[in-house]
Design a protein around this motif. Structure first.
Motif, PDB file in Angstrom:
ATOM      1  N   THR A  50       0.846  -1.191   0.000  1.00 58.81           N
ATOM      2  CA  THR A  50       0.000   0.000   0.000  1.00 58.81           C
ATOM      3  C   THR A  50       0.880   1.238   0.000  1.00 58.81           C
ATOM      4  N   ALA A  51       0.553   2.170  -0.869  1.00 56.43           N
ATOM      5  CA  ALA A  51       1.310   3.417  -0.978  1.00 56.43           C
ATOM      6  C   ALA A  51       0.397   4.606  -0.726  1.00 56.43           C
ATOM      7  N   LEU A  52       0.990   5.669  -0.220  1.00 56.29           N
ATOM      8  CA  LEU A  52       0.292   6.949  -0.074  1.00 56.29           C
ATOM      9  C   LEU A  52       1.123   8.015  -0.751  1.00 56.29           C
ATOM     10  N   VAL A  53       0.506   8.750  -1.655  1.00 56.59           N
ATOM     11  CA  VAL A  53       1.179   9.842  -2.354  1.00 56.59           C
ATOM     12  C   VAL A  53       0.468  11.136  -2.003  1.00 56.59           C
ATOM     13  N   THR A  54       1.124  12.014  -1.256  1.00 55.47           N
ATOM     14  CA  THR A  54       0.494  13.298  -0.959  1.00 55.47           C
ATOM     15  C   THR A  54       0.544  14.169  -2.210  1.00 55.47           C
ATOM     16  N   GLY A  55      -0.505  14.938  -2.409  1.00 55.87           N
ATOM     17  CA  GLY A  55      -0.589  15.729  -3.634  1.00 55.87           C
ATOM     18  C   GLY A  55      -0.577  14.835  -4.857  1.00 55.87           C
ATOM     19  N   GLY A  56      -1.262  13.700  -4.755  1.00 51.74           N
ATOM     20  CA  GLY A  56      -1.179  12.689  -5.797  1.00 51.74           C
ATOM     21  C   GLY A  56      -2.161  12.838  -6.932  1.00 51.74           C
ATOM     22  N   SER A  57      -2.915  13.922  -6.961  1.00 48.69           N
ATOM     23  CA  SER A  57      -3.968  14.031  -7.968  1.00 48.69           C
ATOM     24  C   SER A  57      -3.540  14.720  -9.252  1.00 48.69           C
ATOM     25  N   ARG A  58      -2.406  15.437  -9.220  1.00 41.30           N
ATOM     26  CA  ARG A  58      -2.003  16.224 -10.385  1.00 41.30           C
ATOM     27  C   ARG A  58      -0.489  16.205 -10.543  1.00 41.30           C
ATOM     28  N   GLY A  59      -0.028  16.551 -11.730  1.00 41.14           N
ATOM     29  CA  GLY A  59       1.382  16.772 -11.978  1.00 41.14           C
ATOM     30  C   GLY A  59       2.276  15.606 -11.633  1.00 41.14           C
ATOM     31  N   ILE A  60       3.374  15.903 -10.961  1.00 41.79           N
ATOM     32  CA  ILE A  60       4.330  14.870 -10.573  1.00 41.79           C
ATOM     33  C   ILE A  60       3.669  13.842  -9.678  1.00 41.79           C
ATOM     34  N   GLY A  61       2.833  14.288  -8.747  1.00 41.36           N
ATOM     35  CA  GLY A  61       2.165  13.361  -7.837  1.00 41.36           C
ATOM     36  C   GLY A  61       1.316  12.352  -8.577  1.00 41.36           C
ATOM     37  N   ARG A  62       0.589  12.813  -9.584  1.00 40.14           N
ATOM     38  CA  ARG A  62      -0.235  11.884 -10.360  1.00 40.14           C
ATOM     39  C   ARG A  62       0.642  10.878 -11.104  1.00 40.14           C
ATOM     40  N   ALA A  63       1.731  11.341 -11.697  1.00 40.46           N
ATOM     41  CA  ALA A  63       2.620  10.427 -12.411  1.00 40.46           C
ATOM     42  C   ALA A  63       3.186   9.365 -11.471  1.00 40.46           C
ATOM     43  N   ILE A  64       3.530   9.778 -10.243  1.00 38.70           N
ATOM     44  CA  ILE A  64       4.031   8.820  -9.257  1.00 38.70           C
ATOM     45  C   ILE A  64       2.938   7.821  -8.891  1.00 38.70           C
ATOM     46  N   ALA A  65       1.749   8.331  -8.600  1.00 36.65           N
ATOM     47  CA  ALA A  65       0.639   7.455  -8.208  1.00 36.65           C
ATOM     48  C   ALA A  65       0.321   6.438  -9.303  1.00 36.65           C
ATOM     49  N   GLU A  66       0.286   6.903 -10.551  1.00 39.19           N
ATOM     50  CA  GLU A  66      -0.047   5.996 -11.646  1.00 39.19           C
ATOM     51  C   GLU A  66       1.041   4.945 -11.840  1.00 39.19           C
ATOM     52  N   ARG A  67       2.298   5.333 -11.712  1.00 38.44           N
ATOM     53  CA  ARG A  67       3.376   4.356 -11.880  1.00 38.44           C
ATOM     54  C   ARG A  67       3.360   3.321 -10.751  1.00 38.44           C
ATOM     55  N   LEU A  68       3.175   3.760  -9.518  1.00 36.74           N
ATOM     56  CA  LEU A  68       3.107   2.805  -8.411  1.00 36.74           C
ATOM     57  C   LEU A  68       1.927   1.867  -8.589  1.00 36.74           C
ATOM     58  N   GLY A  69       0.819   2.385  -9.106  1.00 38.50           N
ATOM     59  CA  GLY A  69      -0.341   1.554  -9.383  1.00 38.50           C
ATOM     60  C   GLY A  69      -0.044   0.514 -10.449  1.00 38.50           C
ATOM     61  N   ARG A  70       0.666   0.905 -11.492  1.00 37.04           N
ATOM     62  CA  ARG A  70       1.028  -0.051 -12.541  1.00 37.04           C
ATOM     63  C   ARG A  70       1.958  -1.135 -12.012  1.00 37.04           C
ATOM     64  N   ASP A  71       2.742  -0.766 -11.008  1.00 36.93           N
ATOM     65  CA  ASP A  71       3.662  -1.742 -10.429  1.00 36.93           C
ATOM     66  C   ASP A  71       2.998  -2.645  -9.403  1.00 36.93           C
ATOM     67  N   GLY A  72       1.701  -2.447  -9.172  1.00 34.76           N
ATOM     68  CA  GLY A  72       0.951  -3.368  -8.330  1.00 34.76           C
ATOM     69  C   GLY A  72       0.529  -2.848  -6.982  1.00 34.76           C
ATOM     70  N   ALA A  73       1.008  -1.672  -6.579  1.00 38.31           N
ATOM     71  CA  ALA A  73       0.630  -1.141  -5.269  1.00 38.31           C
ATOM     72  C   ALA A  73      -0.818  -0.660  -5.273  1.00 38.31           C
ATOM     73  N   ARG A  74      -1.443  -0.755  -4.126  1.00 38.76           N
ATOM     74  CA  ARG A  74      -2.727  -0.079  -3.915  1.00 38.76           C
ATOM     75  C   ARG A  74      -2.398   1.326  -3.457  1.00 38.76           C
ATOM     76  N   VAL A  75      -2.858   2.333  -4.193  1.00 35.77           N
ATOM     77  CA  VAL A  75      -2.368   3.689  -4.008  1.00 35.77           C
ATOM     78  C   VAL A  75      -3.422   4.608  -3.395  1.00 35.77           C
ATOM     79  N   GLY A  76      -3.046   5.241  -2.300  1.00 35.56           N
ATOM     80  CA  GLY A  76      -3.858   6.292  -1.727  1.00 35.56           C
ATOM     81  C   GLY A  76      -3.481   7.606  -2.383  1.00 35.56           C
ATOM     82  N   VAL A  77      -4.438   8.211  -3.070  1.00 32.53           N
ATOM     83  CA  VAL A  77      -4.213   9.460  -3.793  1.00 32.53           C
ATOM     84  C   VAL A  77      -4.724  10.611  -2.931  1.00 32.53           C
ATOM     85  N   HIS A  78      -3.812  11.286  -2.273  1.00 28.91           N
ATOM     86  CA  HIS A  78      -4.209  12.399  -1.412  1.00 28.91           C
ATOM     87  C   HIS A  78      -4.409  13.663  -2.246  1.00 28.91           C
ATOM     88  N   TYR A  79      -5.386  14.467  -1.849  1.00 31.58           N
ATOM     89  CA  TYR A  79      -5.594  15.762  -2.472  1.00 31.58           C
ATOM     90  C   TYR A  79      -6.016  16.763  -1.413  1.00 31.58           C
TER      91      TYR A  79
END
Length: 251
Positions: free
Chosen positions: A8-37
């Motif tokens: 399980t991952a948590l990405v703060t500011g994960g809804s846009r920009g760099i945060g979104r790119a990080i969240a999407e990549r971690l998701g592709r790698d199999g993590a369940r991602v908490g997208v903070h906004y």
């Protein structure tokens, strides 16, 4: 199976920009991602949908940063949807007003430090009991703390200098638990945060493209991919590091 399946991952500011790119990549790698906004619920839901459409799992959680009780509110929202954490990405940040020292205001200074420095400090502090042994903490820094000085972003650079010190010190503190702590330092990246002065100014775009030996401005996915490495088992012997993610602009 992805390299982060079951985590399980948590990405703060994960809804846009760099945060979104990080969240999407971690998701592709199999993590369940908490997208903070903080405020943009629509963007967070779009990011969650994009992760799920790619076959991943994600959930959105809201907490405004830079206000009293922000870290506790974030974890309260997280705890309703997850029972543990493996990867924490402290990405959320603001640049504040682009003003040199003589024009800086105390109000703006306090806000930039509250979001960029105080929030990740206490988010991490309160997250340690949730973070499993062998976990990962990844802080998003900036190339402005090493070799590049932009007077109009002095307060912003100072907040990230504090994050760099936080990274190296915390790495030593958490190593007995097998937790690594690293900082990723982007240069100029084509995001909405930079749009007002980068996308609208061809000369600025060219100048920052020329600053990199690759001849281009950074893309959010460039930072997402580096972060994914630090989130994986392959980075187990890397901790306390400031990773230059400027595309060689500091060479």
């Amino acid at each position: 199976m992805g390299v982060l399946t079951g985590r399980t991952a948590l990405v703060t500011g994960g809804s846009r920009g760099i945060g979104r790119a990080i969240a999407e990549r971690l998701g592709r790698d199999g993590a369940r991602v908490g997208v903070h906004y903080g405020r943009d619920e629509t963007a967070a839901k779009e990011t969650v949908a994009a992760i799920e459409e790619a076959g991943g799992r994600a959930f959105a959680l809201q907490a405004e940063l830079g206000v009293p009780g922000d870290a506790a509110a974030l974890w309260s929202a997280f705890d309703t949807q997850a029972d543990g954490l493996d990867i924490l990405v402290n990405n959320a940040g603001v640049t504040g007003r682009r003003e040199p020292l003589r024009q800086a205001t105390e109000e703006d200074f306090d806000h930039v430090f509250a979001v960029n420095t105080k929030a990740p400090f206490f988010i991490t502090q309160l997250g340690l009991d949730r973070l499993r042994d062998g976990g990962r903490i990844i802080n998003i820094s900036t190339g402005l703390t090493h070799g590049v000085a932009v007077p109009e972003l002095i307060a912003y650079a100072m907040t990230k200098g504090a994050i760099d010190a936080f990274t190296s010190t915390l790495a030593k503190d958490l190593a007995p638990r097998g937790i690594t702590v690293n900082a990723v330092a982007p240069g100029v990246v084509d995001t909405d945060m930079n749009a007002s002065w980068l996308r609208t100014d061809p000369e600025a775009w060219q100048a920052y493209s020329d600053a990199s030996p690759f001849g281009r401005v950074g893309a959010p996915r460039d930072i997402g991919d580096i972060t994914a490495f630090l989130a994986s088992d392959d980075s187990r012997w890397v901790t306390g590091q400031w990773i230059d993610a400027t595309g060689g602009a500091l060479l």
